[in-house]
Design a protein around this motif. Sequence first.
Motif, PDB file in Angstrom:
ATOM      1  N   LYS A 180      39.955  33.356  30.773  1.00  0.00           N
ATOM      2  CA  LYS A 180      38.551  34.124  30.675  1.00  0.00           C
ATOM      3  C   LYS A 180      37.415  33.703  31.495  1.00  0.00           C
ATOM      4  N   VAL A 181      36.622  34.436  31.947  1.00  0.00           N
ATOM      5  CA  VAL A 181      35.580  34.235  32.726  1.00  0.00           C
ATOM      6  C   VAL A 181      34.064  34.269  32.040  1.00  0.00           C
ATOM      7  N   PHE A 182      33.397  33.417  32.431  1.00  0.00           N
ATOM      8  CA  PHE A 182      32.106  33.466  31.677  1.00  0.00           C
ATOM      9  C   PHE A 182      30.895  33.020  32.745  1.00  0.00           C
ATOM     10  N   ARG A 183      29.823  33.848  32.573  1.00  0.00           N
ATOM     11  CA  ARG A 183      28.580  33.664  33.402  1.00  0.00           C
ATOM     12  C   ARG A 183      27.566  33.177  32.728  1.00  0.00           C
ATOM     13  N   PHE A 184      27.012  31.997  32.893  1.00  0.00           N
ATOM     14  CA  PHE A 184      25.613  31.750  31.991  1.00  0.00           C
ATOM     15  C   PHE A 184      26.117  31.668  30.689  1.00  0.00           C
ATOM     16  N   GLY A 185      27.336  31.372  30.412  1.00  0.00           N
ATOM     17  CA  GLY A 185      27.683  31.031  28.903  1.00  0.00           C
ATOM     18  C   GLY A 185      28.114  32.381  28.271  1.00  0.00           C
ATOM     19  N   GLN A 186      28.005  33.593  29.096  1.00  0.00           N
ATOM     20  CA  GLN A 186      28.397  34.781  28.147  1.00  0.00           C
ATOM     21  C   GLN A 186      29.895  35.143  28.822  1.00  0.00           C
ATOM     22  N   MET A 187      30.804  35.548  27.915  1.00  0.00           N
ATOM     23  CA  MET A 187      31.916  35.942  28.323  1.00  0.00           C
ATOM     24  C   MET A 187      32.060  37.125  28.878  1.00  0.00           C
ATOM     25  N   GLN A 188      32.679  37.595  30.048  1.00  0.00           N
ATOM     26  CA  GLN A 188      32.670  38.904  30.687  1.00  0.00           C
ATOM     27  C   GLN A 188      33.865  39.522  30.080  1.00  0.00           C
ATOM     28  N   LYS A 189      33.842  40.827  30.288  1.00  0.00           N
ATOM     29  CA  LYS A 189      34.894  41.650  29.553  1.00  0.00           C
ATOM     30  C   LYS A 189      36.232  41.569  30.622  1.00  0.00           C
ATOM     31  N   ARG A 190      36.074  41.523  31.911  1.00  0.00           N
ATOM     32  CA  ARG A 190      37.409  41.469  32.567  1.00  0.00           C
ATOM     33  C   ARG A 190      37.969  39.842  32.725  1.00  0.00           C
ATOM     34  N   GLU A 191      39.049  39.762  32.066  1.00  0.00           N
ATOM     35  CA  GLU A 191      39.881  38.441  32.334  1.00  0.00           C
ATOM     36  C   GLU A 191      40.422  38.416  33.532  1.00  0.00           C
ATOM     37  N   TYR A 192      40.959  37.253  33.877  1.00  0.00           N
ATOM     38  CA  TYR A 192      41.751  36.966  34.946  1.00  0.00           C
ATOM     39  C   TYR A 192      43.064  37.350  35.033  1.00  0.00           C
ATOM     40  N   ARG A 193      43.862  38.234  35.612  1.00  0.00           N
ATOM     41  CA  ARG A 193      45.258  38.929  35.262  1.00  0.00           C
ATOM     42  C   ARG A 193      46.100  38.638  36.500  1.00  0.00           C
ATOM     43  N   GLY A 194      45.644  37.931  37.541  1.00  0.00           N
ATOM     44  CA  GLY A 194      46.026  37.783  38.708  1.00  0.00           C
ATOM     45  C   GLY A 194      47.329  36.915  39.027  1.00  0.00           C
ATOM     46  N   GLN A 195      47.750  36.599  40.163  1.00  0.00           N
ATOM     47  CA  GLN A 195      48.960  35.711  40.284  1.00  0.00           C
ATOM     48  C   GLN A 195      48.679  34.352  39.846  1.00  0.00           C
ATOM     49  N   ARG A 196      49.504  33.649  39.043  1.00  0.00           N
ATOM     50  CA  ARG A 196      49.218  32.319  38.796  1.00  0.00           C
ATOM     51  C   ARG A 196      49.550  31.060  39.503  1.00  0.00           C
ATOM     52  N   SER A 197      48.699  30.911  40.626  1.00  0.00           N
ATOM     53  CA  SER A 197      49.026  30.050  41.752  1.00  0.00           C
ATOM     54  C   SER A 197      47.699  29.266  41.898  1.00  0.00           C
ATOM     55  N   VAL A 198      47.941  28.169  42.589  1.00  0.00           N
ATOM     56  CA  VAL A 198      46.585  27.353  42.983  1.00  0.00           C
ATOM     57  C   VAL A 198      45.822  28.378  44.001  1.00  0.00           C
ATOM     58  N   GLU A 199      46.473  28.663  44.938  1.00  0.00           N
ATOM     59  CA  GLU A 199      45.581  29.538  46.046  1.00  0.00           C
ATOM     60  C   GLU A 199      44.787  30.715  45.314  1.00  0.00           C
ATOM     61  N   ALA A 200      45.880  31.564  44.592  1.00  0.00           N
ATOM     62  CA  ALA A 200      45.313  32.806  44.211  1.00  0.00           C
ATOM     63  C   ALA A 200      44.170  32.572  43.112  1.00  0.00           C
ATOM     64  N   ILE A 201      44.066  31.562  42.216  1.00  0.00           N
ATOM     65  CA  ILE A 201      43.074  31.306  41.431  1.00  0.00           C
ATOM     66  C   ILE A 201      41.994  30.821  42.270  1.00  0.00           C
ATOM     67  N   SER A 202      42.079  29.931  42.968  1.00  0.00           N
ATOM     68  CA  SER A 202      40.954  29.497  43.703  1.00  0.00           C
ATOM     69  C   SER A 202      40.238  30.348  44.578  1.00  0.00           C
ATOM     70  N   GLU A 203      41.032  31.394  45.042  1.00  0.00           N
ATOM     71  CA  GLU A 203      40.404  32.269  45.798  1.00  0.00           C
ATOM     72  C   GLU A 203      39.418  33.163  45.103  1.00  0.00           C
ATOM     73  N   PHE A 204      40.161  33.514  43.846  1.00  0.00           N
ATOM     74  CA  PHE A 204      39.449  34.544  42.801  1.00  0.00           C
ATOM     75  C   PHE A 204      38.200  33.941  42.488  1.00  0.00           C
ATOM     76  N   ILE A 205      38.137  32.425  42.184  1.00  0.00           N
ATOM     77  CA  ILE A 205      36.820  31.947  41.871  1.00  0.00           C
ATOM     78  C   ILE A 205      35.709  31.684  42.896  1.00  0.00           C
TER      79      ILE A 205
END
Length: 418
Positions: free
Chosen positions: A100-125
Amino acid sequence: TMLKQICLLILSLSVGGASVVQLNDANVKSVLAASKFSFVNFYADWCHFSQALSPIIEEVGKKLKQEFPDDSQLIVGKVDCDREVNLAQSFKVNKYPTMKVFRFGQMQKREYRGQRSVEAISEFIRTQLAETVIRIEKSESEPTDAVPIPLEKDQGGIVGFFTSNNSTGFVEFSRVASMLRDDCKFISVVGIKGEPEKIVFQKGPDVGSRISLPKPGEDSLKEFVMSQCVPLVREITFQNAEELTEEGLPFFILFYPNDDSAIVDSFKSVVERHLSHHRRSVNFLTGQGAVFSHPLHHLGKTVSDLPVVAIDSFKHMYVFPHDVRDSLQNHPERFSDFVADLQSGKLHREFHHGPDPTTAASPQHVEVPPEQPGEKDHAPRTDQAKQQPPSHATSPPKSVFKNLSPSRNRYTILRDEL
Protein backbone atom coordinates in the motif's frame (compact mmCIF):
# COMPACT_ATOMS: atom_id res chain seq x y z
CA THR A 1 4.54 14.23 29.61
CA MET A 2 8.31 14.02 30.01
CA LEU A 3 8.10 10.21 29.72
CA LYS A 4 5.98 10.57 26.59
CA GLN A 5 8.54 12.92 25.02
CA ILE A 6 11.36 10.47 25.80
CA CYS A 7 9.39 7.61 24.23
CA LEU A 8 8.77 9.67 21.12
CA LEU A 9 12.45 10.57 20.93
CA ILE A 10 13.47 6.91 21.22
CA LEU A 11 10.88 6.03 18.58
CA SER A 12 12.20 8.67 16.19
CA LEU A 13 15.76 7.48 16.70
CA SER A 14 14.75 3.88 16.05
CA VAL A 15 13.02 4.89 12.81
CA GLY A 16 15.70 7.26 11.60
CA GLY A 17 18.34 5.44 9.62
CA ALA A 18 16.36 2.22 9.21
CA SER A 19 16.12 1.15 5.59
CA VAL A 20 12.80 -0.65 6.18
CA VAL A 21 10.77 0.48 9.19
CA GLN A 22 8.85 -2.15 11.18
CA LEU A 23 5.46 -0.57 11.77
CA ASN A 24 3.10 -1.34 14.62
CA ASP A 25 0.17 0.17 16.52
CA ALA A 26 2.53 2.33 18.57
CA ASN A 27 4.38 4.06 15.72
CA VAL A 28 2.36 3.75 12.53
CA LYS A 29 0.46 7.05 12.72
CA SER A 30 3.45 9.22 13.65
CA VAL A 31 5.83 7.59 11.17
CA LEU A 32 3.51 7.71 8.17
CA ALA A 33 2.15 11.19 8.91
CA ALA A 34 5.67 12.65 9.04
CA SER A 35 6.58 11.43 5.53
CA LYS A 36 5.56 12.79 2.16
CA PHE A 37 5.43 9.27 0.71
CA SER A 38 5.38 5.84 2.35
CA PHE A 39 5.51 2.42 0.69
CA VAL A 40 4.35 -0.31 3.09
CA ASN A 41 4.45 -4.07 2.67
CA PHE A 42 1.78 -5.97 4.63
CA TYR A 43 2.93 -9.56 4.99
CA ALA A 44 2.67 -12.83 6.88
CA ASP A 45 5.75 -14.95 7.56
CA TRP A 46 3.95 -18.20 6.71
CA CYS A 47 2.82 -16.93 3.27
CA HIS A 48 5.22 -18.13 0.57
CA PHE A 49 4.48 -15.07 -1.60
CA SER A 50 5.45 -12.88 1.36
CA GLN A 51 8.59 -14.92 1.93
CA ALA A 52 9.66 -14.39 -1.68
CA LEU A 53 8.97 -10.65 -1.50
CA SER A 54 10.67 -9.97 1.84
CA PRO A 55 14.31 -9.81 0.64
CA ILE A 56 13.20 -7.69 -2.32
CA ILE A 57 11.60 -5.11 -0.01
CA GLU A 58 14.74 -5.07 2.17
CA GLU A 59 16.91 -4.39 -0.88
CA VAL A 60 14.53 -1.67 -2.09
CA GLY A 61 14.76 -0.03 1.34
CA LYS A 62 18.56 -0.08 1.35
CA LYS A 63 18.81 1.21 -2.20
CA LEU A 64 16.36 4.07 -1.82
CA LYS A 65 17.68 5.08 1.60
CA GLN A 66 20.85 6.17 -0.18
CA GLU A 67 18.84 8.22 -2.71
CA PHE A 68 16.29 9.61 -0.23
CA PRO A 69 17.94 9.64 3.22
CA ASP A 70 15.40 12.07 4.68
CA ASP A 71 12.48 10.21 6.32
CA SER A 72 10.26 13.22 5.69
CA GLN A 73 10.50 12.40 1.96
CA LEU A 74 10.28 8.62 1.95
CA ILE A 75 9.53 5.75 4.31
CA VAL A 76 9.70 2.13 3.22
CA GLY A 77 7.85 0.16 5.87
CA LYS A 78 6.51 -3.28 6.65
CA VAL A 79 3.75 -4.70 8.83
CA ASP A 80 3.70 -8.22 10.24
CA CYS A 81 -0.03 -8.87 9.97
CA ASP A 82 0.02 -11.86 12.34
CA ARG A 83 1.40 -9.64 15.10
CA GLU A 84 -0.54 -6.52 14.10
CA VAL A 85 -3.99 -7.95 13.44
CA ASN A 86 -5.87 -4.74 14.25
CA LEU A 87 -3.55 -2.72 12.06
CA ALA A 88 -4.05 -5.04 9.11
CA GLN A 89 -7.82 -4.90 9.54
CA SER A 90 -7.85 -1.10 9.82
CA PHE A 91 -6.03 -0.85 6.47
CA LYS A 92 -8.37 -3.43 4.90
CA VAL A 93 -5.69 -5.98 4.11
CA ASN A 94 -7.38 -9.07 2.67
CA LYS A 95 -4.45 -10.77 0.91
CA TYR A 96 -0.73 -11.33 1.39
CA PRO A 97 1.43 -9.62 0.41
CA THR A 98 -0.32 -6.27 0.00
CA MET A 99 1.77 -3.23 -0.89
CA LYS A 100 0.00 0.00 0.00
CA VAL A 101 0.93 3.61 -0.65
CA PHE A 102 0.51 6.48 1.82
CA ARG A 103 0.92 10.22 1.34
CA PHE A 104 1.30 12.33 4.49
CA GLY A 105 -0.14 9.40 6.43
CA GLN A 106 -3.24 8.99 4.28
CA MET A 107 -3.73 5.67 2.55
CA GLN A 108 -4.17 5.97 -1.20
CA LYS A 109 -6.85 3.97 -2.98
CA ARG A 110 -4.44 2.43 -5.50
CA GLU A 111 -2.10 -0.29 -4.31
CA TYR A 112 1.14 -1.33 -5.96
CA ARG A 113 0.31 -4.27 -8.23
CA GLY A 114 3.33 -4.22 -10.52
CA GLN A 115 6.29 -6.51 -10.96
CA ARG A 116 7.84 -7.75 -7.72
CA SER A 117 11.45 -6.87 -8.36
CA VAL A 118 13.89 -4.42 -6.82
CA GLU A 119 14.13 -2.46 -10.07
CA ALA A 120 10.37 -2.23 -10.70
CA ILE A 121 9.41 -1.26 -7.14
CA SER A 122 12.25 1.26 -6.86
CA GLU A 123 11.31 2.91 -10.14
CA PHE A 124 7.66 3.08 -9.08
CA ILE A 125 8.63 4.86 -5.86
CA ARG A 126 10.93 7.29 -7.67
CA THR A 127 8.10 8.16 -10.06
CA GLN A 128 5.72 8.75 -7.15
CA LEU A 129 8.21 11.10 -5.51
CA ALA A 130 8.60 13.24 -8.63
CA GLU A 131 7.19 16.78 -8.54
CA THR A 132 3.43 16.76 -9.08
CA VAL A 133 2.62 20.42 -9.67
CA ILE A 134 3.47 22.15 -12.93
CA ARG A 135 4.75 25.57 -11.81
CA ILE A 136 4.38 28.77 -13.81
CA GLU A 137 5.99 32.03 -12.75
CA LYS A 138 3.78 35.00 -13.62
CA SER A 139 5.46 38.20 -14.76
CA GLU A 140 4.47 41.42 -13.01
CA SER A 141 3.07 43.00 -16.17
CA GLU A 142 1.05 39.96 -17.21
CA PRO A 143 -2.68 39.93 -16.29
CA THR A 144 -3.57 36.85 -14.26
CA ASP A 145 -6.22 35.63 -16.69
CA ALA A 146 -3.81 36.03 -19.60
CA VAL A 147 -1.29 33.50 -18.25
CA PRO A 148 -1.25 30.54 -20.70
CA ILE A 149 -2.34 27.32 -18.99
CA PRO A 150 -0.78 24.15 -20.48
CA LEU A 151 -3.95 22.13 -21.00
CA GLU A 152 -4.88 20.40 -24.24
CA LYS A 153 -8.36 20.71 -25.70
CA ASP A 154 -10.87 18.82 -23.52
CA GLN A 155 -8.15 18.11 -20.92
CA GLY A 156 -9.16 19.11 -17.41
CA GLY A 157 -6.90 20.40 -14.68
CA ILE A 158 -6.83 22.12 -11.30
CA VAL A 159 -5.16 25.52 -11.50
CA GLY A 160 -4.09 27.49 -8.43
CA PHE A 161 -3.10 31.16 -8.40
CA PHE A 162 -0.83 32.08 -5.48
CA THR A 163 1.28 34.95 -4.20
CA SER A 164 4.31 32.72 -3.56
CA ASN A 165 5.48 29.15 -3.17
CA ASN A 166 5.45 29.66 0.59
CA SER A 167 1.85 30.77 0.99
CA THR A 168 -0.53 28.61 3.04
CA GLY A 169 -2.74 28.14 0.01
CA PHE A 170 0.13 26.81 -2.10
CA VAL A 171 1.27 24.40 0.63
CA GLU A 172 -2.25 22.95 0.89
CA PHE A 173 -2.48 22.82 -2.91
CA SER A 174 0.80 20.90 -3.13
CA ARG A 175 -0.28 18.39 -0.49
CA VAL A 176 -3.57 17.66 -2.23
CA ALA A 177 -1.81 17.48 -5.59
CA SER A 178 0.53 14.88 -4.15
CA MET A 179 -2.31 12.81 -2.71
CA LEU A 180 -4.50 13.00 -5.84
CA ARG A 181 -1.78 13.04 -8.49
CA ASP A 182 -3.28 10.03 -10.27
CA ASP A 183 -6.66 11.69 -10.60
CA CYS A 184 -5.92 15.10 -12.11
CA LYS A 185 -3.36 17.49 -13.54
CA PHE A 186 -2.26 20.25 -11.15
CA ILE A 187 -0.86 23.63 -12.27
CA SER A 188 0.19 26.57 -10.12
CA VAL A 189 0.60 30.17 -11.21
CA VAL A 190 2.81 32.01 -8.71
CA GLY A 191 3.37 35.74 -8.44
CA ILE A 192 -0.10 37.29 -8.28
CA LYS A 193 -0.36 40.63 -6.50
CA GLY A 194 -3.25 42.84 -5.45
CA GLU A 195 -5.84 40.06 -5.74
CA PRO A 196 -6.85 37.10 -3.60
CA GLU A 197 -5.43 33.64 -4.18
CA LYS A 198 -7.81 31.28 -5.93
CA ILE A 199 -8.15 27.71 -7.22
CA VAL A 200 -10.20 26.73 -10.26
CA PHE A 201 -10.96 23.76 -12.44
CA GLN A 202 -10.27 24.54 -16.10
CA LYS A 203 -10.97 22.48 -19.19
CA GLY A 204 -8.57 23.10 -22.04
CA PRO A 205 -7.12 26.55 -22.68
CA ASP A 206 -10.53 28.26 -22.41
CA VAL A 207 -10.58 30.65 -19.45
CA GLY A 208 -14.37 30.76 -19.75
CA SER A 209 -14.60 27.13 -18.67
CA ARG A 210 -13.28 27.83 -15.19
CA ILE A 211 -15.18 26.61 -12.13
CA SER A 212 -14.03 28.09 -8.84
CA LEU A 213 -13.32 26.16 -5.64
CA PRO A 214 -16.40 26.95 -3.51
CA LYS A 215 -14.54 27.35 -0.21
CA PRO A 216 -10.89 27.24 0.90
CA GLY A 217 -9.31 24.41 2.85
CA GLU A 218 -7.63 21.08 2.18
CA ASP A 219 -10.72 18.92 2.66
CA SER A 220 -12.79 21.18 0.44
CA LEU A 221 -10.11 21.03 -2.26
CA LYS A 222 -10.03 17.23 -2.15
CA GLU A 223 -13.79 17.04 -2.67
CA PHE A 224 -13.52 19.61 -5.46
CA VAL A 225 -10.84 17.63 -7.28
CA MET A 226 -12.79 14.38 -7.00
CA SER A 227 -16.00 15.96 -8.28
CA GLN A 228 -14.34 17.70 -11.22
CA CYS A 229 -11.58 15.30 -12.27
CA VAL A 230 -12.63 11.75 -11.42
CA PRO A 231 -15.01 10.50 -14.10
CA LEU A 232 -18.32 9.08 -13.00
CA VAL A 233 -18.10 6.50 -15.79
CA ARG A 234 -14.76 4.73 -16.24
CA GLU A 235 -13.40 2.44 -18.92
CA ILE A 236 -12.66 -1.08 -17.73
CA THR A 237 -9.74 -3.00 -19.20
CA PHE A 238 -8.02 -6.22 -18.22
CA GLN A 239 -5.22 -4.02 -16.82
CA ASN A 240 -7.42 -2.22 -14.26
CA ALA A 241 -10.08 -4.89 -13.65
CA GLU A 242 -8.35 -6.28 -10.54
CA GLU A 243 -8.21 -2.84 -8.97
CA LEU A 244 -11.86 -2.16 -9.80
CA THR A 245 -13.08 -5.45 -8.35
CA GLU A 246 -11.29 -4.71 -5.07
CA GLU A 247 -13.39 -1.57 -4.67
CA GLY A 248 -16.19 -4.04 -3.88
CA LEU A 249 -18.96 -2.17 -5.70
CA PRO A 250 -21.28 -3.88 -8.21
CA PHE A 251 -20.44 -3.21 -11.86
CA PHE A 252 -23.00 -1.44 -14.03
CA ILE A 253 -21.35 -1.90 -17.39
CA LEU A 254 -21.99 -0.98 -21.00
CA PHE A 255 -20.36 -3.31 -23.53
CA TYR A 256 -20.13 -1.31 -26.74
CA PRO A 257 -18.95 -1.75 -30.34
CA ASN A 258 -15.36 -0.54 -30.65
CA ASP A 259 -16.16 2.08 -33.28
CA ASP A 260 -19.28 3.48 -31.58
CA SER A 261 -18.13 6.41 -29.48
CA ALA A 262 -21.59 7.99 -29.76
CA ILE A 263 -23.25 5.34 -27.61
CA VAL A 264 -20.52 5.71 -24.99
CA ASP A 265 -21.22 9.45 -24.86
CA SER A 266 -24.95 8.78 -24.62
CA PHE A 267 -24.42 6.29 -21.79
CA LYS A 268 -22.21 8.72 -19.88
CA SER A 269 -24.80 11.46 -20.30
CA VAL A 270 -27.61 9.28 -18.96
CA VAL A 271 -25.52 8.16 -15.98
CA GLU A 272 -24.52 11.74 -15.15
CA ARG A 273 -28.09 13.04 -15.42
CA HIS A 274 -30.00 10.17 -13.83
CA LEU A 275 -27.66 7.94 -11.82
CA SER A 276 -24.91 10.15 -10.37
CA HIS A 277 -26.34 9.83 -6.85
CA HIS A 278 -25.43 6.12 -6.95
CA ARG A 279 -21.69 6.70 -7.47
CA ARG A 280 -20.79 5.57 -3.93
CA SER A 281 -22.68 2.28 -4.28
CA VAL A 282 -22.21 1.30 -7.95
CA ASN A 283 -19.26 1.35 -10.36
CA PHE A 284 -20.40 2.70 -13.72
CA LEU A 285 -18.18 1.30 -16.45
CA THR A 286 -17.80 0.95 -20.20
CA GLY A 287 -15.91 -1.83 -21.94
CA GLN A 288 -15.11 -2.61 -25.54
CA GLY A 289 -17.16 -5.58 -26.62
CA ALA A 290 -14.35 -7.06 -28.71
CA VAL A 291 -11.99 -6.93 -25.72
CA PHE A 292 -14.56 -8.58 -23.47
CA SER A 293 -15.86 -11.17 -25.92
CA HIS A 294 -15.31 -13.89 -23.31
CA PRO A 295 -17.53 -12.20 -20.67
CA LEU A 296 -20.09 -11.55 -23.39
CA HIS A 297 -20.05 -15.23 -24.23
CA HIS A 298 -20.79 -16.02 -20.60
CA LEU A 299 -23.75 -13.66 -20.84
CA GLY A 300 -25.00 -15.57 -23.86
CA LYS A 301 -24.09 -12.64 -26.11
CA THR A 302 -21.71 -11.94 -28.99
CA VAL A 303 -20.34 -8.74 -30.51
CA SER A 304 -23.27 -8.81 -32.93
CA ASP A 305 -25.60 -8.21 -29.95
CA LEU A 306 -23.85 -5.01 -28.89
CA PRO A 307 -24.55 -2.72 -27.18
CA VAL A 308 -25.27 -4.75 -24.05
CA VAL A 309 -25.80 -3.42 -20.52
CA ALA A 310 -25.41 -5.70 -17.51
CA ILE A 311 -24.97 -5.57 -13.75
CA ASP A 312 -22.43 -7.85 -12.10
CA SER A 313 -23.01 -8.00 -8.33
CA PHE A 314 -20.16 -10.53 -7.97
CA LYS A 315 -22.76 -13.12 -6.97
CA HIS A 316 -25.16 -12.92 -9.88
CA MET A 317 -25.09 -11.27 -13.27
CA TYR A 318 -28.16 -9.53 -14.65
CA VAL A 319 -28.66 -8.49 -18.27
CA PHE A 320 -30.63 -5.30 -18.89
CA PRO A 321 -33.95 -6.54 -20.33
CA HIS A 322 -34.70 -3.64 -22.67
CA ASP A 323 -33.26 -2.36 -25.93
CA VAL A 324 -30.21 -0.34 -24.91
CA ARG A 325 -30.27 2.26 -27.70
CA ASP A 326 -33.98 2.94 -27.32
CA SER A 327 -33.66 3.21 -23.55
CA LEU A 328 -30.74 5.64 -23.79
CA GLN A 329 -32.60 7.86 -26.22
CA ASN A 330 -36.19 7.64 -24.98
CA HIS A 331 -36.43 5.86 -21.63
CA PRO A 332 -33.46 6.66 -19.39
CA GLU A 333 -35.63 5.95 -16.35
CA ARG A 334 -35.30 2.25 -17.16
CA PHE A 335 -31.66 2.35 -16.07
CA SER A 336 -32.64 3.98 -12.78
CA ASP A 337 -35.19 1.23 -12.23
CA PHE A 338 -32.54 -1.39 -13.04
CA VAL A 339 -30.21 -0.07 -10.32
CA ALA A 340 -33.09 0.38 -7.87
CA ASP A 341 -34.13 -3.24 -8.41
CA LEU A 342 -30.59 -4.37 -7.63
CA GLN A 343 -30.39 -2.35 -4.44
CA SER A 344 -33.87 -3.31 -3.23
CA GLY A 345 -33.11 -6.99 -3.70
CA LYS A 346 -35.72 -7.42 -6.40
CA LEU A 347 -33.23 -8.77 -8.94
CA HIS A 348 -31.94 -11.27 -6.41
CA ARG A 349 -35.47 -12.26 -5.37
CA GLU A 350 -36.58 -12.77 -8.96
CA PHE A 351 -33.48 -14.85 -9.56
CA HIS A 352 -34.58 -17.32 -6.90
CA HIS A 353 -38.36 -17.18 -7.24
CA GLY A 354 -39.02 -16.08 -10.79
CA PRO A 355 -40.57 -12.79 -11.95
CA ASP A 356 -42.84 -10.86 -9.63
CA PRO A 357 -46.45 -11.24 -10.79
CA THR A 358 -46.66 -7.55 -11.74
CA THR A 359 -43.35 -7.43 -13.60
CA ALA A 360 -43.75 -7.15 -17.35
CA ALA A 361 -40.08 -7.55 -18.21
CA SER A 362 -37.54 -8.87 -15.73
CA PRO A 363 -33.78 -8.84 -16.23
CA GLN A 364 -32.16 -11.95 -17.54
CA HIS A 365 -29.96 -13.33 -14.85
CA VAL A 366 -26.98 -15.55 -14.25
CA GLU A 367 -26.02 -17.44 -11.12
CA VAL A 368 -22.53 -17.16 -9.71
CA PRO A 369 -21.58 -20.40 -7.95
CA PRO A 370 -20.89 -20.07 -4.21
CA GLU A 371 -17.27 -20.00 -3.12
CA GLN A 372 -17.42 -23.08 -0.84
CA PRO A 373 -18.04 -26.46 -2.48
CA GLY A 374 -21.34 -27.95 -1.53
CA GLU A 375 -23.02 -24.66 -0.56
CA LYS A 376 -26.44 -24.20 -2.11
CA ASP A 377 -27.40 -20.80 -0.78
CA HIS A 378 -27.65 -19.39 -4.28
CA ALA A 379 -29.04 -22.35 -6.14
CA PRO A 380 -32.04 -21.37 -8.27
CA ARG A 381 -35.43 -22.91 -7.60
CA THR A 382 -35.92 -26.10 -9.52
CA ASP A 383 -39.23 -24.84 -10.89
CA GLN A 384 -37.69 -21.66 -12.28
CA ALA A 385 -37.18 -23.17 -15.71
CA LYS A 386 -40.91 -23.85 -15.87
CA GLN A 387 -41.70 -20.25 -15.02
CA GLN A 388 -39.46 -18.75 -17.71
CA PRO A 389 -39.00 -19.84 -21.30
CA PRO A 390 -35.48 -21.05 -22.06
CA SER A 391 -33.19 -18.51 -23.66
CA HIS A 392 -29.56 -18.66 -24.73
CA ALA A 393 -28.99 -15.38 -22.87
CA THR A 394 -29.77 -16.96 -19.47
CA SER A 395 -27.38 -19.89 -19.69
CA PRO A 396 -23.94 -18.59 -18.49
CA PRO A 397 -22.92 -20.07 -15.10
CA LYS A 398 -20.32 -17.68 -13.68
CA SER A 399 -19.47 -14.06 -12.98
CA VAL A 400 -16.41 -13.38 -15.12
CA PHE A 401 -15.56 -10.14 -13.34
CA LYS A 402 -15.35 -11.83 -9.95
CA ASN A 403 -12.72 -14.05 -11.55
CA LEU A 404 -10.70 -10.91 -12.40
CA SER A 405 -10.17 -10.13 -8.72
CA PRO A 406 -6.67 -10.67 -7.23
CA SER A 407 -5.17 -13.95 -8.43
CA ARG A 408 -4.28 -16.79 -6.08
CA ASN A 409 -1.19 -17.21 -8.23
CA ARG A 410 0.17 -13.95 -6.79
CA TYR A 411 -1.50 -13.64 -3.38
CA THR A 412 -2.65 -15.63 -0.40
CA ILE A 413 -6.30 -14.59 -0.18
CA LEU A 414 -7.54 -14.25 3.38
CA ARG A 415 -11.24 -14.01 2.65
CA ASP A 416 -13.53 -13.09 -0.18
CA GLU A 417 -14.13 -9.39 0.05
CA LEU A 418 -16.70 -9.28 -2.75
